[in-house]
Design an enzyme around this catalytic site. Sequence first.
Site, short mmCIF file in Angstrom:
data_model
loop_
_atom_site.label_atom_id
_atom_site.label_comp_id
_atom_site.label_asym_id
_atom_site.label_seq_id
_atom_site.Cartn_x
_atom_site.Cartn_y
_atom_site.Cartn_z
N GLU A 53 -38.22 155.58 -68.56
CA GLU A 53 -38.58 155.30 -67.16
C GLU A 53 -38.91 153.83 -66.99
OE1 GLU A 53 -41.79 157.88 -66.11
OE2 GLU A 53 -40.44 159.42 -65.33
N ASP A 197 -19.48 152.18 -49.62
CA ASP A 197 -19.43 153.21 -50.66
C ASP A 197 -18.00 153.25 -51.18
OD1 ASP A 197 -19.23 155.51 -52.14
OD2 ASP A 197 -20.22 156.81 -50.68
N THR A 223 -19.43 155.76 -57.45
CA THR A 223 -19.46 156.60 -58.65
C THR A 223 -18.73 155.81 -59.73
OG1 THR A 223 -17.34 157.59 -58.09
CG2 THR A 223 -19.30 158.76 -57.35
N LYS A 226 -14.47 158.22 -60.93
CA LYS A 226 -13.22 158.48 -60.21
C LYS A 226 -12.15 157.50 -60.72
CE LYS A 226 -15.88 160.74 -56.66
NZ LYS A 226 -16.37 160.78 -55.26
C1 LIG Z 1 -17.41 161.29 -54.67
C2 LIG Z 1 -18.12 160.53 -53.62
C3 LIG Z 1 -19.52 160.42 -53.62
C4 LIG Z 1 -20.46 161.27 -54.43
O1 LIG Z 1 -20.37 161.36 -55.72
P1 LIG Z 1 -21.17 162.45 -56.59
O2 LIG Z 1 -21.20 161.78 -57.91
O3 LIG Z 1 -20.36 163.69 -56.51
O4 LIG Z 1 -22.52 162.61 -55.99
C5 LIG Z 1 -20.11 159.59 -52.69
N1 LIG Z 1 -19.38 158.92 -51.80
C6 LIG Z 1 -18.04 159.03 -51.73
C7 LIG Z 1 -17.29 158.25 -50.70
C8 LIG Z 1 -17.37 159.86 -52.64
O5 LIG Z 1 -16.05 159.99 -52.55
#
Ligand SMILES: *Cc1c(COP(=O)(O)O)cnc(C)c1O
Length: 411
Positions: A53, A197, A223, A226
């Site tokens: 932490e 994002d 993330t 992906k």
């Molecule tokens: C996949 C995704 C997320 C969330 O990811 P998790 O790891 O499943 O919480 C957030 N924003 C966008 C645009 C995404 O495509």
Amino acid sequence: MEPLTKTDPEIAEIILREEQRQRGEVNLIASENIVSDAVLLAQGSVLTNKYAEGYPGRRYYGGCEVVDEAEELARSRALELFGAEHANVQSHSGTQANIAAYGALLSPGDKVLAMDLAHGGHLSHGARVSLTGKIYQFEHYPVNADSEMIDLDLVEQLAREFQPKLIVAGASAYPRIIDFAGFRRIADEVGARLMVDMAHIAGLVATGVHPSPIPHAHVVTTTTHKTLRGPRSGLILCRKKLAKKIDSAVFPGGQGGPLMHLVAARAVCFQEAKTEAFRQYAQKIVENSIHLGEILSDGGLRLVSGGTDNHMILADLRSMDLTGDIAEAALGKAGIVVNMNMIPYDPAPPRRPSGMRIGTPTITSRGMGSDEINLIGNWILEILREPTDENRIESIRADVRELCQGFPTRI
Ligand SMILES: *Cc1c(COP(=O)(O)O)cnc(C)c1O
């Protein structure tokens, strides 16, 4: 696997069967990928045993001097890879990263303008069923009804009317380049901050295959699992001025101890993403996606927005008199895995949407290229034309299995 087989044969067998499933199917889920053995090793390591932490040099536990080095490496590699000023590598997932970013930039009840979920946005962009939509006051922008692309004039008009404190750009189901500079102009005009994002496109951004949001956004979340092809986790990048706020919003704001094995696995992923091989990989993802889109479109399947610039295709199945649930199930029987998806202005309900989302990150990681795309594209068309022809589906299933044998899932 041996100790696992001994202790827990049931789970060991499930893991083996899942590996076989991954190996024997053509995975076209746009948000998935396969990680390298190096990433797998790091995330399956003894770093999972450590509580840490806090942040490097300022922990609430003893014995953190070694894992501190892993977090420093992850942070500095993220900065170098994306050209950012500050990185937080502790968010457990993309959603957690977004919740932390909102926590750093907003107070409960503040107004946020983000992309509509039904037009390609994400649940964590203020959907009613998400905590984000309960804590903050979200308004959503649609895509243009004719072009099915983001319409910055419309975003600007909504931003002027709504006067948000934060504008969010980024999507889960949007096949086109996003103009981050345009979003920033609008944010500046209405006195809002810009958060991007880039969860889906992070691997394309890291390699210059998609323009970077870093010069334009106050905060960038993503993330790492992906197109970036790392472990299942989140990452936040921001300006130095916001560093403290972001770090406190992650811990103690919304999380406890970081998952140090995943912090280390992120570091490995950032190292891999810096290489020329990864740049070529990212380029190939898009080439494959454009090629697959052309085959499907030539075969009579309408593509939302008319095509793709990135790793995904959004198909309008009404052009073949189908719905997403039926297409997903029929393709699934042949070992071709996609997900049903809403399309912009979809008149159909979410459980039976008019579209499906198709992505090329995983098959490209396996080394598939133009020849394989030709086969896969034509199999998809055949199945969509006759989704109840069980014999044909069965024979395509055998072809899929044979194709997959030549392309390993361990990289
Ligand atoms: C996949 C995704 C997320 C969330 O990811 P998790 O790891 O499943 O919480 C957030 N924003 C966008 C645009 C995404 O495509």
